[in-house]
Design a protein around this motif. Structure first.
Motif, PDB file in Angstrom:
ATOM      1  N   PHE A 131      10.210  22.905 -16.499  1.00  0.00           N
ATOM      2  CA  PHE A 131      11.438  22.674 -17.489  1.00  0.00           C
ATOM      3  C   PHE A 131      11.678  23.453 -17.258  1.00  0.00           C
ATOM      4  O   PHE A 131      13.130  24.201 -17.928  1.00  0.00           O
ATOM      5  N   ALA A 132      11.660  24.837 -17.682  1.00  0.00           N
ATOM      6  CA  ALA A 132      12.680  26.116 -17.903  1.00  0.00           C
ATOM      7  C   ALA A 132      13.151  26.098 -16.699  1.00  0.00           C
ATOM      8  O   ALA A 132      14.209  27.235 -16.373  1.00  0.00           O
ATOM      9  N   ILE A 133      12.566  26.447 -15.592  1.00  0.00           N
ATOM     10  CA  ILE A 133      13.661  26.818 -14.065  1.00  0.00           C
ATOM     11  C   ILE A 133      14.381  25.168 -14.272  1.00  0.00           C
ATOM     12  O   ILE A 133      15.860  25.757 -13.988  1.00  0.00           O
ATOM     13  N   GLN A 134      14.821  23.849 -14.315  1.00  0.00           N
ATOM     14  CA  GLN A 134      15.655  22.834 -14.618  1.00  0.00           C
ATOM     15  C   GLN A 134      16.421  23.244 -15.925  1.00  0.00           C
ATOM     16  O   GLN A 134      17.597  23.322 -15.550  1.00  0.00           O
ATOM     17  N   GLY A 135      15.664  24.600 -16.624  1.00  0.00           N
ATOM     18  CA  GLY A 135      16.940  24.363 -17.995  1.00  0.00           C
ATOM     19  C   GLY A 135      17.942  26.001 -17.091  1.00  0.00           C
ATOM     20  O   GLY A 135      18.747  25.571 -17.523  1.00  0.00           O
ATOM     21  N   ALA A 136      17.205  26.988 -16.417  1.00  0.00           N
ATOM     22  CA  ALA A 136      18.473  27.143 -15.444  1.00  0.00           C
ATOM     23  C   ALA A 136      18.854  27.165 -15.229  1.00  0.00           C
ATOM     24  O   ALA A 136      20.281  27.521 -15.247  1.00  0.00           O
ATOM     25  N   LEU A 137      18.555  25.986 -14.595  1.00  0.00           N
ATOM     26  CA  LEU A 137      19.618  25.495 -13.523  1.00  0.00           C
ATOM     27  C   LEU A 137      20.780  24.808 -14.756  1.00  0.00           C
ATOM     28  O   LEU A 137      22.151  24.300 -13.824  1.00  0.00           O
ATOM     29  N   ALA A 138      20.489  24.331 -15.304  1.00  0.00           N
ATOM     30  CA  ALA A 138      21.269  23.017 -16.078  1.00  0.00           C
ATOM     31  C   ALA A 138      22.280  24.291 -16.271  1.00  0.00           C
ATOM     32  O   ALA A 138      23.928  23.906 -16.746  1.00  0.00           O
TER      33      ALA A 138
END
Length: 368
Positions: A267-274
């Motif tokens: 989810f940290a990676i997805q947060g950066a993507l978001a």
């Protein structure tokens, strides 16, 4: 108005510079515009990983020919950060960063890059406060070169730092100077840790009053959420690359970062993507994945031997170094999010994120 250019090229072996030279020959970038090159090489990432040195030598020689100068001159101005270890499915590759002056553009921010170098360290300074302070000064210098005034606009700071060898330890002893450790592998962690704390000090993430020689490698509560340090045998100075979003820069690229709390923090990676405007769930579709220029992450096994309460054996494996396990783990998680394996995942996260976790940053094309 400056623009930061970024190109990702695959490599067939550590000395393969053909992708970089094709960029230059094709006019995508001029050799003298290149300010830094990140590389993932297929060595073991440990003290005797000479794939890093081989890659640096190949790049310096090739760029010297294109620039009409000596290899030493290339090394003096271009930050060459080679990180050994492409365990699991990670793909060896190079990330070329360049700075080009272009026409003025409307207001806003874009990816900015700045580099700086410390002086060479004597062996006795490695892993100690002298390295912390010198790194902090170099980070401030690199921020100024990038035109970044606010530390909050910095999203990732990469440092290539030295390590101790038996010869370097004996050289210091001959001068009556004790070194931080006589364990050459442990020196890698101390050098990375001192470099990361220097970044944290420069960015205001830690107070200098909390820092000391004894804190390096020991105070896991002191860390930077934007630091990445990679140690190697091929240099004796710290090479610093600051990446952020800054006004006064043009171009389609931007960077965002988050902090992974452990090696499976998808989810940290997805947060950066978001933060960069990408969809917030699932693996990126091929078209969206194609807009990702780079993923930069740190990997470190937790010292308590647990991931979310469940036992791992990374620290107990006598055959494969723990950092190699960690790179494979984080590389797999990151690849699942991005949909690609040419990712810059670096092992050894001392003072780089919380214990067992680490920073992750993504550079992407966010506008045409």
């Amino acid at each position: 108005m400056p623009e930061c250019l970024a190109f990702r090229v695959p490599t067939r072996h550590p000395a393969d510079v053909s992708g970089v030279m094709e960029l230059i020959a094709g006019g995508a970038v001029a050799a003298d515009e290149i300010v830094a090159i990140f590389g993932k090489t297929e060595g073991n990432g440990c003290v005797n990983d000479f794939t890093r040195q081989l890659a640096v030598m190949a790049l310096e020689t090739a760029l010297a020919g294109a620039m009409g100068c000596t290899p030493a001159s290339v090394g003096a101005r271009v930050a060459l950060v080679m990180s050994g270890g492409t365990e699991g499915g990670l793909s060896p590759h190079l990330l070329v960063l360049a700075r080009r002056d272009g026409p003025d553009a409307p207001g806003g921010t874009a990816l900015a890059v700045g580099t700086a170098f410390t002086a060479d360290f004597p062996p006795e300074a490695i892993g100690r406060m002298a390295q912390v302070r010198a790194t902090a000064a170099a980070v401030a210098d690199a921020m100024a070169r990038a035109g970044i005034d606010d530390a909050a606009d910095v999203h990732f700071v990469q440092v290539k730092c030295p390590l101790l060898t038996s010869a370097r330890i004996h050289e210091a002893a001959d001068r009556g100077q004790p070194v931080a450790t006589h364990d050459t592998y442990a020196s890698m962690g101390l050098s990375r840790g001192a470099s990361a704390l220097g970044i944290a000090l420069a960015l205001g993430e830690v107070a200098e009053a909390d820092l000391s020689d004894a804190a390096i490698g020991a105070r896991r509560d002191l860390y930077s959420g934007r630091a990445s340090a990679s140690a190697g045998i091929e240099l004796m100075r710290n090479e610093v690359i600051v990446l952020g979003n800054a006004p006064g820069w043009s171009g389609p690229l931007a960077i965002a970062h988050r902090v992974m709390r452990d090696g499976i923090d998808f989810f940290a990676i997805q947060g950066a993507l978001a933060d960069l405007g990408f969809p917030g769930s699932g693996q990126l579709a091929p078209e969206a994945s194609g807009r990702i220029v780079a993923l930069l992450a740190k990997a470190e096994p937790s010292h308590d031997g647990l991931i979310r309460g469940r036992r791992h054996i990374m620290n107990d494996d006598s055959d494969i170094n723990a950092t190699r396990h960690a790179r494979a783990l984080v590389g797999g998680v990151a690849a699942a999010a991005i949909g690609r394996t040419d990712l810059f995942v670096s092992g050894g996260a001392e003072h780089q994120g919380p214990d067992g976790g680490g920073p992750v940053a993504i550079i992407a094309r966010v506008r045409d």
